[in-house]
Design a protein around this motif. Structure first.
Motif, PDB file in Angstrom:
ATOM      1  N   LEU A  97     -13.329  83.334 -34.084  1.00 28.85           N
ATOM      2  CA  LEU A  97     -13.452  81.800 -34.251  1.00 28.85           C
ATOM      3  C   LEU A  97     -12.444  81.241 -33.223  1.00 28.85           C
ATOM      4  O   LEU A  97     -12.805  80.221 -32.235  1.00 28.85           O
ATOM      5  CB  LEU A  97     -12.918  81.547 -35.429  1.00 28.85           C
ATOM      6  CG  LEU A  97     -12.703  80.010 -36.385  1.00 28.85           C
ATOM      7  CD1 LEU A  97     -14.021  79.767 -36.176  1.00 28.85           C
ATOM      8  CD2 LEU A  97     -12.468  80.014 -37.749  1.00 28.85           C
ATOM      9  N   PHE A  98     -11.633  81.498 -33.070  1.00 29.70           N
ATOM     10  CA  PHE A  98     -10.390  80.495 -32.644  1.00 29.70           C
ATOM     11  C   PHE A  98      -9.992  81.078 -30.617  1.00 29.70           C
ATOM     12  O   PHE A  98     -10.034  80.554 -29.912  1.00 29.70           O
ATOM     13  CB  PHE A  98      -8.639  81.538 -32.487  1.00 29.70           C
ATOM     14  CG  PHE A  98      -8.025  81.225 -34.240  1.00 29.70           C
ATOM     15  CD1 PHE A  98      -8.682  79.779 -34.652  1.00 29.70           C
ATOM     16  CD2 PHE A  98      -7.010  82.186 -34.792  1.00 29.70           C
ATOM     17  CE1 PHE A  98      -8.441  80.084 -35.942  1.00 29.70           C
ATOM     18  CE2 PHE A  98      -6.213  81.577 -35.891  1.00 29.70           C
ATOM     19  CZ  PHE A  98      -7.022  80.319 -36.133  1.00 29.70           C
ATOM     20  N   VAL A  99     -10.588  81.581 -30.241  1.00 27.24           N
ATOM     21  CA  VAL A  99     -11.042  82.116 -28.919  1.00 27.24           C
ATOM     22  C   VAL A  99     -12.236  82.265 -28.965  1.00 27.24           C
ATOM     23  O   VAL A  99     -13.089  81.170 -27.620  1.00 27.24           O
ATOM     24  CB  VAL A  99     -10.922  83.902 -28.484  1.00 27.24           C
ATOM     25  CG1 VAL A  99     -11.366  84.383 -27.411  1.00 27.24           C
ATOM     26  CG2 VAL A  99      -9.698  84.218 -28.597  1.00 27.24           C
ATOM     27  N   LEU A 100     -13.407  82.952 -29.758  1.00 27.26           N
ATOM     28  CA  LEU A 100     -15.398  82.787 -29.424  1.00 27.26           C
ATOM     29  C   LEU A 100     -15.515  81.049 -29.399  1.00 27.26           C
ATOM     30  O   LEU A 100     -16.744  80.718 -28.036  1.00 27.26           O
ATOM     31  CB  LEU A 100     -15.890  83.151 -30.213  1.00 27.26           C
ATOM     32  CG  LEU A 100     -17.214  83.756 -30.016  1.00 27.26           C
ATOM     33  CD1 LEU A 100     -17.707  84.410 -28.497  1.00 27.26           C
ATOM     34  CD2 LEU A 100     -17.967  83.811 -31.764  1.00 27.26           C
ATOM     35  N   ILE A 101     -15.256  80.218 -30.128  1.00 28.11           N
ATOM     36  CA  ILE A 101     -16.274  79.646 -30.131  1.00 28.11           C
ATOM     37  C   ILE A 101     -15.173  78.068 -29.263  1.00 28.11           C
ATOM     38  O   ILE A 101     -15.850  77.747 -28.720  1.00 28.11           O
ATOM     39  CB  ILE A 101     -15.777  78.052 -31.494  1.00 28.11           C
ATOM     40  CG1 ILE A 101     -16.180  79.373 -32.533  1.00 28.11           C
ATOM     41  CG2 ILE A 101     -16.537  76.382 -31.742  1.00 28.11           C
ATOM     42  CD1 ILE A 101     -17.542  79.276 -32.677  1.00 28.11           C
ATOM     43  N   PRO A 102     -13.909  78.288 -28.612  1.00 28.93           N
ATOM     44  CA  PRO A 102     -13.710  77.118 -28.028  1.00 28.93           C
ATOM     45  C   PRO A 102     -13.852  77.237 -26.115  1.00 28.93           C
ATOM     46  O   PRO A 102     -14.873  77.152 -25.010  1.00 28.93           O
ATOM     47  CB  PRO A 102     -11.901  77.188 -27.699  1.00 28.93           C
ATOM     48  CG  PRO A 102     -12.083  77.856 -28.977  1.00 28.93           C
ATOM     49  CD  PRO A 102     -12.704  78.690 -29.542  1.00 28.93           C
ATOM     50  N   ALA A 103     -13.825  78.969 -26.395  1.00 25.94           N
ATOM     51  CA  ALA A 103     -15.121  79.467 -24.738  1.00 25.94           C
ATOM     52  C   ALA A 103     -15.923  79.452 -24.585  1.00 25.94           C
ATOM     53  O   ALA A 103     -16.663  79.042 -23.823  1.00 25.94           O
ATOM     54  CB  ALA A 103     -14.464  81.487 -25.229  1.00 25.94           C
ATOM     55  N   ALA A 104     -17.345  79.594 -25.918  1.00 24.98           N
ATOM     56  CA  ALA A 104     -18.362  79.281 -25.899  1.00 24.98           C
ATOM     57  C   ALA A 104     -18.555  77.063 -25.449  1.00 24.98           C
ATOM     58  O   ALA A 104     -19.251  76.561 -24.308  1.00 24.98           O
ATOM     59  CB  ALA A 104     -19.047  79.414 -27.067  1.00 24.98           C
ATOM     60  N   PHE A 128     -29.173  80.951 -42.423  1.00 28.03           N
ATOM     61  CA  PHE A 128     -28.344  82.507 -42.122  1.00 28.03           C
ATOM     62  C   PHE A 128     -26.826  82.231 -42.412  1.00 28.03           C
ATOM     63  O   PHE A 128     -26.220  83.323 -43.192  1.00 28.03           O
ATOM     64  CB  PHE A 128     -28.903  83.048 -40.599  1.00 28.03           C
ATOM     65  CG  PHE A 128     -28.373  84.740 -40.485  1.00 28.03           C
ATOM     66  CD1 PHE A 128     -28.612  85.387 -41.415  1.00 28.03           C
ATOM     67  CD2 PHE A 128     -27.538  84.684 -39.309  1.00 28.03           C
ATOM     68  CE1 PHE A 128     -28.414  87.124 -40.806  1.00 28.03           C
ATOM     69  CE2 PHE A 128     -27.006  86.687 -38.928  1.00 28.03           C
ATOM     70  CZ  PHE A 128     -27.174  87.493 -39.642  1.00 28.03           C
ATOM     71  N   PRO A 129     -25.891  81.452 -41.706  1.00 28.85           N
ATOM     72  CA  PRO A 129     -24.834  81.575 -42.082  1.00 28.85           C
ATOM     73  C   PRO A 129     -24.202  80.984 -43.440  1.00 28.85           C
ATOM     74  O   PRO A 129     -23.047  82.163 -43.651  1.00 28.85           O
ATOM     75  CB  PRO A 129     -24.468  79.590 -41.077  1.00 28.85           C
ATOM     76  CG  PRO A 129     -25.479  80.004 -40.146  1.00 28.85           C
ATOM     77  CD  PRO A 129     -26.648  80.498 -40.515  1.00 28.85           C
ATOM     78  N   ILE A 130     -25.402  81.051 -44.480  1.00 25.27           N
ATOM     79  CA  ILE A 130     -24.893  80.752 -45.740  1.00 25.27           C
ATOM     80  C   ILE A 130     -24.869  82.444 -46.297  1.00 25.27           C
ATOM     81  O   ILE A 130     -24.302  82.456 -47.137  1.00 25.27           O
ATOM     82  CB  ILE A 130     -25.660  79.738 -46.624  1.00 25.27           C
ATOM     83  CG1 ILE A 130     -25.422  77.911 -45.608  1.00 25.27           C
ATOM     84  CG2 ILE A 130     -25.069  79.568 -47.714  1.00 25.27           C
ATOM     85  CD1 ILE A 130     -24.064  77.590 -45.770  1.00 25.27           C
ATOM     86  N   MET A 137     -18.143  80.898 -37.223  1.00 21.55           N
ATOM     87  CA  MET A 137     -18.845  81.030 -36.024  1.00 21.55           C
ATOM     88  C   MET A 137     -20.195  80.741 -36.279  1.00 21.55           C
ATOM     89  O   MET A 137     -20.380  80.185 -34.823  1.00 21.55           O
ATOM     90  CB  MET A 137     -18.328  82.669 -35.772  1.00 21.55           C
ATOM     91  CG  MET A 137     -18.859  82.416 -34.371  1.00 21.55           C
ATOM     92  SD  MET A 137     -20.215  83.178 -33.786  1.00 21.55           S
ATOM     93  CE  MET A 137     -19.881  85.175 -34.619  1.00 21.55           C
ATOM     94  N   ASN A 138     -21.220  81.102 -36.663  1.00 26.09           N
ATOM     95  CA  ASN A 138     -22.469  80.803 -36.346  1.00 26.09           C
ATOM     96  C   ASN A 138     -23.011  79.749 -36.230  1.00 26.09           C
ATOM     97  O   ASN A 138     -23.534  78.486 -35.424  1.00 26.09           O
ATOM     98  CB  ASN A 138     -23.234  81.904 -37.838  1.00 26.09           C
ATOM     99  CG  ASN A 138     -24.928  81.904 -37.291  1.00 26.09           C
ATOM    100  OD1 ASN A 138     -25.808  80.969 -37.006  1.00 26.09           O
ATOM    101  ND2 ASN A 138     -25.060  83.166 -36.942  1.00 26.09           N
ATOM    102  N   MET A 139     -22.005  78.590 -37.780  1.00 23.18           N
ATOM    103  CA  MET A 139     -22.423  77.898 -37.130  1.00 23.18           C
ATOM    104  C   MET A 139     -21.950  76.481 -36.400  1.00 23.18           C
ATOM    105  O   MET A 139     -22.697  75.838 -35.831  1.00 23.18           O
ATOM    106  CB  MET A 139     -21.915  76.859 -39.250  1.00 23.18           C
ATOM    107  CG  MET A 139     -22.889  77.436 -40.419  1.00 23.18           C
ATOM    108  SD  MET A 139     -22.312  76.704 -42.037  1.00 23.18           S
ATOM    109  CE  MET A 139     -20.846  77.181 -42.147  1.00 23.18           C
ATOM    110  N   ALA A 140     -20.482  77.268 -36.110  1.00 23.31           N
ATOM    111  CA  ALA A 140     -19.940  75.931 -35.142  1.00 23.31           C
ATOM    112  C   ALA A 140     -20.903  75.957 -33.339  1.00 23.31           C
ATOM    113  O   ALA A 140     -21.527  75.341 -33.052  1.00 23.31           O
ATOM    114  CB  ALA A 140     -18.855  77.047 -35.140  1.00 23.31           C
ATOM    115  N   PHE A 141     -21.397  77.963 -33.760  1.00 23.31           N
ATOM    116  CA  PHE A 141     -22.362  77.989 -32.125  1.00 23.31           C
ATOM    117  C   PHE A 141     -23.631  77.516 -32.737  1.00 23.31           C
ATOM    118  O   PHE A 141     -23.944  77.413 -31.376  1.00 23.31           O
ATOM    119  CB  PHE A 141     -22.231  79.591 -32.566  1.00 23.31           C
ATOM    120  CG  PHE A 141     -21.940  79.729 -30.627  1.00 23.31           C
ATOM    121  CD1 PHE A 141     -21.451  81.760 -30.640  1.00 23.31           C
ATOM    122  CD2 PHE A 141     -22.948  80.106 -30.141  1.00 23.31           C
ATOM    123  CE1 PHE A 141     -20.779  81.596 -29.371  1.00 23.31           C
ATOM    124  CE2 PHE A 141     -22.939  81.050 -28.228  1.00 23.31           C
ATOM    125  CZ  PHE A 141     -22.147  81.812 -28.453  1.00 23.31           C
TER     126      PHE A 141
END
Length: 453
Positions: free
Chosen positions: A404-411, A59-61, A261-265
């Motif tokens: 990205l800058f907030v969501l992924i570090p927070a997750a 899905f991210p692709i 974001m999806n791949m990192a999550f």
């Protein structure tokens, strides 16, 4: 209605009538697109849980592919609308042709990716050979034959630029309905069609896109006389391409962030098992049913604000923004109620039997994430205003912070300190930070641009 009168209505019609007239057809077509995404995942889930996980990983692709096509389309829409507002039709038609050129270039990038990098991508995403095989099959098909996606987007955006959103809706609906009809036939093998499994889902997708492309092309060339193209319009001109991409590139980046974001999550969630990854994929499919109408509202707002910005009519810009915010907030409030009250019912659609891990994990996820929906309505609406006036960089900054800058570090921090159920609160944190930045940038635009008009 004559074509020049149709575009001029963007600068004259009462806003309480104009916003629904322009946006509702786009919202309906995007709702059907969202419905396709949900139905597609339901059929894939019934085929096998591994297939659903493979599609979630792919899905991210797909999001990246859509980001490029839609991002460039946003740049086209913004530039063409502004030039029509300035009554510069000659420039508008050249911009439309250069937009087609850019969309073809975007397709060629994903053709190469599908042919040579789909397998490499899945080797990186998962060590499971079954998922690698299923995912590669799906990803190769949707990338190699994505020309339907790219070209349908550009002709739909041209029709939206002149206020012809009913024609745009017709093209999108035709493609989406084709997709929905073909999904079960090709996945499970009905009416003499061989059962193709996950490949069938991919084939149904690209056939639907190609049907939408053909319909969009015919409608634009026969009904949208202001932007009827010929081959001469497709000759690239650097100055026009730069003007398109001044909005288009930040929009591409902004929407591509969703893919990253999806791949990192997924990388964070995979430690909790395949079910957690599937829940994230299901969430994005379900939330699209709520977010797509708001995005459609924004797509309708772009030509309205762009036209009135070009025509220097400040009062209509303010009225458009206010009306759109009310609509977006109401839609998101309804979405919050649905996700909070009925999460088990929604998730049960993706289970092949009794409620399992997907429903147990997903119910908590949906209720938690839905808290941020109304906040997101403000950010999405104001972001489209920035795009409409050529300030695409502002929208990109918002998305970088939000996704990205907030969501992924927070997750990641919440995953390490509070476990899986805590991870979902990262959406609220990221949206809140993004809103503060958004309001600051809108105040700057208002003081430096709108008030001086």
């Amino acid at each position: 209605m004559e074509q020049n009168e149709r575009s001029k209505m963007l600068g004259t019609m009462e806003m309480s009538r104009l916003i629904p007239k322009i946006s509702v057809p786009i919202m309906i077509s995007l709702l059907v697109q969202a419905l396709y995404n949900i139905v597609d995942s339901i059929f894939v889930a019934q085929y096998s849980s591994d297939a659903l996980t493979a599609v979630s990983l792919a899905f991210p692709i797909q999001m990246l592919m859509i980001a490029v096509s839609v991002g460039v389309g946003t740049g086209i829409n913004s530039l063409v609308s502004r030039k029509l507002g300035e009554n510069n039709h000659k420039y508008a038609i050249r911009a439309a042709g250069n937009g087609v050129f850019l969309e073809i270039a975007g397709y060629l990038i994903f053709l190469v990716f599908g042919l040579f990098f789909a397998r490499v991508t899945f080797n990186f995403l998962t060590p499971d050979e079954t998922l690698r095989s299923l995912g590669t099959t799906y990803l190769q098909t949707v990338c190699v034959f994505s020309f339907g996606l790219f070209l349908s987007i550009v002709f739909e955006r041209l029709m939206q630029s002149t206020g012809n959103t009913v024609l745009s809706m017709t093209a999108q609906l035709t493609g989406a309905v084709t997709n929905i009809i073909l999904d079960p036939i090709m996945i499970f093998g009905y009416f003499g069609c061989p059962a193709m499994g996950i490949r069938g889902a991919a084939v149904a997708t690209v056939v639907g896109q190609c049907v939408g492309m053909v319909v969009a092309f015919i409608l634009n060339q026969t009904k949208n006389k202001e932007l009827c193209l010929n081959f001469g319009n497709l000759i690239p001109q650097i100055r026009i391409i730069k003007n398109i991409m001044s909005v288009g590139f930040p929009s591409v980046v902004m929407q591509s962030i969703s893919s990253v974001m999806n791949m990192a999550f997924n990388a964070i969630l995979i430690s909790y098992g395949n079910a957690a990854v599937s829940v994230l994929g299901i969430y994005f499919k379900l939330q699209s049913f709520i977010f797509m109408p708001v995005i459609g509202l924004g797509n309708g707002l772009v030509p309205i604000v762009g036209y009135n910005y070009g025509a220097r009519i400040k009062s209509r810009i303010y009225s458009a923004v206010k009306t759109a915010l009310i609509w977006a907030g109401a839609i998101m409030a309804v979405g919050t109620v649905i996700f909070t009250v009925f999460p088990e019912l929604l998730l049960s659609l993706f289970e092949s039997g009794e409620a399992g891990d997907i429903t147990k994990i997903g119910a908590v996820a949906l209720r938690t994430i839905a808290v941020h929906f109304v906040i997101a309505a403000v950010g999405i609406t104001l972001s489209t205003v920035f795009q409409a006036i050529g300030k695409g960089l502002y929208s990109m900054i918002m998305s970088l912070c939000r996704q990205l800058f907030v969501l992924i570090p927070a997750a990641w921090i919440l995953s390490e300190t509070g476990g899986l159920n805590s991870v979902w609160w990262s959406f609220l944190i990221a949206e809140s930070v993004s809103l503060v930045i958004c309001l600051f940038m809108y105040r700057s635009v208002n003081n430096k641009i709108f008030k001086k008009m």
